[in-house]
Design a protein around this motif. Sequence first.
Motif, PDB file in Angstrom:
ATOM      1  N   CYS A   1       0.885  -1.358   0.114  1.00  0.00           N
ATOM      2  CA  CYS A   1       0.057  -0.065  -0.075  1.00  0.00           C
ATOM      3  C   CYS A   1       0.900   1.124   0.112  1.00  0.00           C
ATOM      4  O   CYS A   1       0.718   2.222  -0.591  1.00  0.00           O
ATOM      5  N   SER A   2       1.864   1.201   1.039  1.00  0.00           N
ATOM      6  CA  SER A   2       2.749   2.475   0.839  1.00  0.00           C
ATOM      7  C   SER A   2       3.447   2.649  -0.305  1.00  0.00           C
ATOM      8  O   SER A   2       3.979   3.658  -0.815  1.00  0.00           O
TER       9      SER A   2
ATOM     10  N   GLY B   1       7.308  -4.429   5.552  1.00  0.00           N
ATOM     11  CA  GLY B   1       7.499  -5.746   4.971  1.00  0.00           C
ATOM     12  C   GLY B   1       8.449  -5.649   3.872  1.00  0.00           C
ATOM     13  O   GLY B   1       9.232  -6.393   3.717  1.00  0.00           O
ATOM     14  N   ASP B   2       8.137  -4.613   2.804  1.00  0.00           N
ATOM     15  CA  ASP B   2       9.106  -4.466   1.933  1.00  0.00           C
ATOM     16  C   ASP B   2      10.451  -4.392   2.042  1.00  0.00           C
ATOM     17  O   ASP B   2      11.432  -4.975   1.755  1.00  0.00           O
TER      18      ASP B   2
ATOM     19  N   ASN C   1       3.953   0.372   9.498  1.00  0.00           N
ATOM     20  CA  ASN C   1       2.831   0.326  10.170  1.00  0.00           C
ATOM     21  C   ASN C   1       2.742  -1.189  10.735  1.00  0.00           C
ATOM     22  O   ASN C   1       1.588  -1.587  11.382  1.00  0.00           O
TER      23      ASN C   1
ATOM     24  N   GLY D   1       0.122  -4.924   5.108  1.00  0.00           N
ATOM     25  CA  GLY D   1      -1.113  -4.261   4.675  1.00  0.00           C
ATOM     26  C   GLY D   1      -1.837  -4.891   3.309  1.00  0.00           C
ATOM     27  O   GLY D   1      -2.951  -5.196   3.452  1.00  0.00           O
ATOM     28  N   MET D   2      -1.155  -4.488   2.359  1.00  0.00           N
ATOM     29  CA  MET D   2      -1.669  -4.931   0.937  1.00  0.00           C
ATOM     30  C   MET D   2      -2.264  -6.328   1.142  1.00  0.00           C
ATOM     31  O   MET D   2      -3.103  -6.693   0.352  1.00  0.00           O
TER      32      MET D   2
HETATM   33  C1  LIG Z   1       7.995 -11.083  -4.796  1.00  0.00           C
HETATM   34  C2  LIG Z   1       6.662 -10.837  -3.961  1.00  0.00           C
HETATM   35  N1  LIG Z   1       6.405 -11.461  -2.785  1.00  0.00           N
HETATM   36  C3  LIG Z   1       5.133 -11.116  -2.321  1.00  0.00           C
HETATM   37  C4  LIG Z   1       4.464 -10.231  -2.797  1.00  0.00           C
HETATM   38  C5  LIG Z   1       3.247 -10.186  -2.198  1.00  0.00           C
HETATM   39  N2  LIG Z   1       3.126  -8.774  -1.309  1.00  0.00           N
HETATM   40  C6  LIG Z   1       2.584  -7.712  -1.860  1.00  0.00           C
HETATM   41  S1  LIG Z   1       2.749  -6.561  -0.817  1.00  0.00           S
HETATM   42  C7  LIG Z   1       3.378  -7.374   0.222  1.00  0.00           C
HETATM   43  C8  LIG Z   1       3.696  -6.994   1.509  1.00  0.00           C
HETATM   44  C9  LIG Z   1       3.372  -5.629   2.123  1.00  0.00           C
HETATM   45  O1  LIG Z   1       3.452  -5.182   3.312  1.00  0.00           O
HETATM   46  P1  LIG Z   1       4.446  -3.576   3.542  1.00  0.00           P
HETATM   47  O2  LIG Z   1       5.606  -3.836   2.577  1.00  0.00           O
HETATM   48  O3  LIG Z   1       4.835  -3.706   4.841  1.00  0.00           O
HETATM   49  O4  LIG Z   1       3.531  -2.468   3.112  1.00  0.00           O
HETATM   50  P2  LIG Z   1       2.061  -2.140   3.349  1.00  0.00           P
HETATM   51  O5  LIG Z   1       1.096  -2.586   2.313  1.00  0.00           O
HETATM   52  O6  LIG Z   1       1.635  -2.386   4.709  1.00  0.00           O
HETATM   53  O7  LIG Z   1       2.230  -0.462   3.023  1.00  0.00           O
HETATM   54  C10 LIG Z   1       3.511  -8.681  -0.089  1.00  0.00           C
HETATM   55  C11 LIG Z   1       3.969  -9.701   1.039  1.00  0.00           C
HETATM   56  C12 LIG Z   1       4.704  -9.627  -3.773  1.00  0.00           C
HETATM   57  N3  LIG Z   1       4.058  -8.982  -4.571  1.00  0.00           N
HETATM   58  N4  LIG Z   1       5.881  -9.858  -4.655  1.00  0.00           N
END
Ligand SMILES: Cc1ncc(C[n+]2csc(CCOP(=O)(O)OP(=O)(O)O)c2C)c(N)n1
Length: 248
Positions: A27-28, A70-71, A97, A101-102
């Motif tokens: 999301c971020s 996460g990223d 966060n 989230g996503m």
């Molecule tokens: C190589 C790969 N692994 C897993 C995913 C699935 N995926 C998409 S977003 C995400 C995590 C999102 O969490 P974060 O980075 O903390 O961002 P937020 O959405 O909380 O802002 C994951 C595991 C992906 N898109 N690509």
Amino acid sequence: MLNAITKALAFLELPREDVALITGIGCSSRIAAYTSLYGFHGVHGRALAMAAGLKAARPDLTVLVAGGDGDGLSIGGNHFIHACRRNMDMTYIIMDNEVYGMTKGQASPTTAADWADSKLTPGGSGIRPFQPAGLALTAGASFVARGFTGDPNGLARMLVEAIEHPGFSFVQALSPCPTFRPEQMQWKRQVRGFEEESTDDPIDAAQRIQADDGMSTGVIFRREYPVFRPGSGGSRDDVQSFESGFTI
Ligand SMILES: Cc1ncc(C[n+]2csc(CCOP(=O)(O)OP(=O)(O)O)c2C)c(N)n1
């Protein structure tokens, strides 16, 4: 976060074509699409790798990198620690966060061990979370700060300092997820400024981070370390002759 980035760039009077915003997935990480900057909305966990390539090829650009906890700390964790020690001149923002989230609310490396609302970790993950600012510091980052997205003006001032700092600047932006972590809406009552000014002593900074509950904001550490500047890369002809070596 968007508000803070916009204000910081306006304050610095940086023409948008001289700035690139590189993000991962989450999301971020969608933030790049909400600006009128050039950039990549790239691959999960690889924002810093893309940014390093861009900065190597175009050292004249101001490079901003952004994404989630996460990223940046899970799939991208290895890129993060090495980006800290490499010290290329860029600013990296983790919108923290404490959740994925996503993908709908899984535990991330900053999720508390006993957070039990995720179906994947009933009863909590049982794993102690990373402390992003401490991790950045020990990995060798030359600028470490923590801000709060509920204070966009403070965060904008912090970003100005981060962008102006020569080398790798890390900003952990506490950024509530109202969907999967609604309790984080209380953060606005919990955040406070660090009592001390920033330090250039990593031991002082480490003690400050360890003694804190993670809710104090401000620039924690800044120090000038040698900035990694890849060679000029040669001319276009060099690239063409290099490529011709692969011709079958
Ligand atoms: C190589 C790969 N692994 C897993 C995913 C699935 N995926 C998409 S977003 C995400 C995590 C999102 O969490 P974060 O980075 O903390 O961002 P937020 O959405 O909380 O802002 C994951 C595991 C992906 N898109 N690509």
